[in-house]
Motif scaffolding. Sequence first.
Motif, short mmCIF file in Angstrom:
data_model
loop_
_atom_site.label_atom_id
_atom_site.label_comp_id
_atom_site.label_asym_id
_atom_site.label_seq_id
_atom_site.Cartn_x
_atom_site.Cartn_y
_atom_site.Cartn_z
N ASP A 294 5.37 -16.46 2.21
CA ASP A 294 5.21 -17.74 1.53
C ASP A 294 6.12 -18.74 2.26
N PRO A 295 5.54 -19.67 3.06
CA PRO A 295 6.39 -20.55 3.86
C PRO A 295 7.29 -21.46 3.01
N PHE A 296 6.86 -21.76 1.78
CA PHE A 296 7.72 -22.58 0.90
C PHE A 296 8.97 -21.79 0.54
N ALA A 297 8.79 -20.48 0.26
CA ALA A 297 9.95 -19.65 -0.07
C ALA A 297 10.85 -19.52 1.16
N LEU A 298 10.25 -19.37 2.34
CA LEU A 298 11.06 -19.21 3.55
C LEU A 298 11.88 -20.47 3.84
N GLU A 299 11.25 -21.65 3.64
CA GLU A 299 12.02 -22.88 3.94
C GLU A 299 13.13 -23.07 2.91
N MET A 300 12.85 -22.72 1.65
CA MET A 300 13.90 -22.88 0.64
C MET A 300 15.04 -21.90 0.88
N ASP A 301 14.70 -20.67 1.26
CA ASP A 301 15.76 -19.70 1.57
C ASP A 301 16.59 -20.17 2.77
N HIS A 302 15.93 -20.80 3.74
CA HIS A 302 16.69 -21.31 4.89
C HIS A 302 17.68 -22.39 4.41
N MET A 303 17.19 -23.29 3.56
CA MET A 303 18.07 -24.35 3.02
C MET A 303 19.24 -23.72 2.27
N ALA A 304 18.93 -22.72 1.44
CA ALA A 304 19.99 -22.08 0.64
C ALA A 304 21.04 -21.45 1.55
N SER A 305 20.59 -20.80 2.65
CA SER A 305 21.58 -20.16 3.52
C SER A 305 22.41 -21.22 4.25
N CYS A 306 21.81 -22.37 4.57
CA CYS A 306 22.58 -23.45 5.22
C CYS A 306 23.64 -24.00 4.25
N VAL A 307 23.25 -24.13 2.98
CA VAL A 307 24.20 -24.62 1.97
C VAL A 307 25.36 -23.63 1.83
#
Length: 364
Positions: A294-307
């Motif tokens: 799910d690319p939406f989940a992948l992009e949100m997880d990327h954001m979360a790891s950057c935070v």
Amino acid sequence: MRQSLMNDRVGFAIVGLGKLALGQILPAFAHTQHCRVAALVSGHRDKALKLARKHKLQDSMVFDYANFDRLADQADVEVVLPNSLHAEYTIRAARGGKHVLCEKPMAISVFECRQMIEACQRADRRLMVAYRCQYDPADRALRRLVKEGKLGRLKTFLSSHAFQIENTPQWRLQRALSGGGALPDIGIYCINGVRYLSGEEPYEIAAIQQSPLGDSRFREVEETVHFTLGFPSGLRAMCHTSYGTHRCNFLRLVGTEGWAELDPAYSHAGLKLRVAAAARGQTAVDEPPLPAADPFALEMDHMASCVREGRRPYSPGEEGLQDQRLMEAIYVSAREGGRPMKLDVIDGGTWRGPEPAEAAPRVM
Ligand code: NAD
């Protein structure tokens, strides 16, 4: 990767509860490793309260646009509003100490994009533009083919992103809210796609714009844009975007040793990759399987790891600014009858943070 406990996850406040938020973003939380819904912001309180219950949020975690600035301290912000509101809510969020994941297009002018970047820098907050295709395994597999030279030297990028827009009152057809027609809404995928997949920035752009006379959908925004981009390596992109043709959604990247295409290329899920490369024989066309994701989940997880890790996102504000710059040049060229516009050549590699931790799929 271990599923994190709910309370360890990064909390997101969803600002704007329209089609994308309800249909893709909220359901995607169930597929994330590091994110949880922490708050909802909407002008429609009843709708928001119903959704809050579904996501096990207290009523106090429902905000409106007036009390948005009182958002709970732990929530970061995902802006899913009409394009012209992205800048205001990103800047307000940054001033309130929030990190921001902002939908595409980042804003409706270069000026606004710069203000958003500056506000997040000043507040020392992360700003990421939600270019979900850059996190989709299909695009990542194709980018890997290009980086590893499997297609040879890139020569041509062909792409179209189009659909028939309904003739109903909606922000996409109002310039003040959308910033333009098909180009910033769906043509932007072709621009971002060729830049991301090739790893190059264009030095030249030319465009022709059309809107049928008498079609009331296009009183304020354009129907169709054909545009070409020239890149320093010799790669040329030929792209089409429209609100007035049957649904069309593909890209093909052609190199000296092979070609690869995604069709569909820009859908929310189910992207399909086909590859023909000399290394595989003259005529063989492979349709390599890709991991379901799910690319939406992948992009949100990327954001979360950057935070969490205080890192720069892979698609930061500067990535959205560059697309906005190119779209403004496209409109200028179209106004001048297709005159090629020379652009300052910049090195796009300088603004990206590290790639997502999961390796891109290898398909060859
Ligand atoms: P939508 O019209 O379905 O939702 C917009 C929401 O904003 C609605 O809930 C609406 O009530 C609210 N809103 C607040 N103030 C408003 C105002 N002044 N005028 C109109 N609406 C107002 O739109 P959408 O399709 O969900 O798109 C939202 C954003 O997401 C856009 O920026 C769009 O480009 C982007 N988007 C991204 C993707 C993607 O795949 N990344 C896909 C679709 C849309």
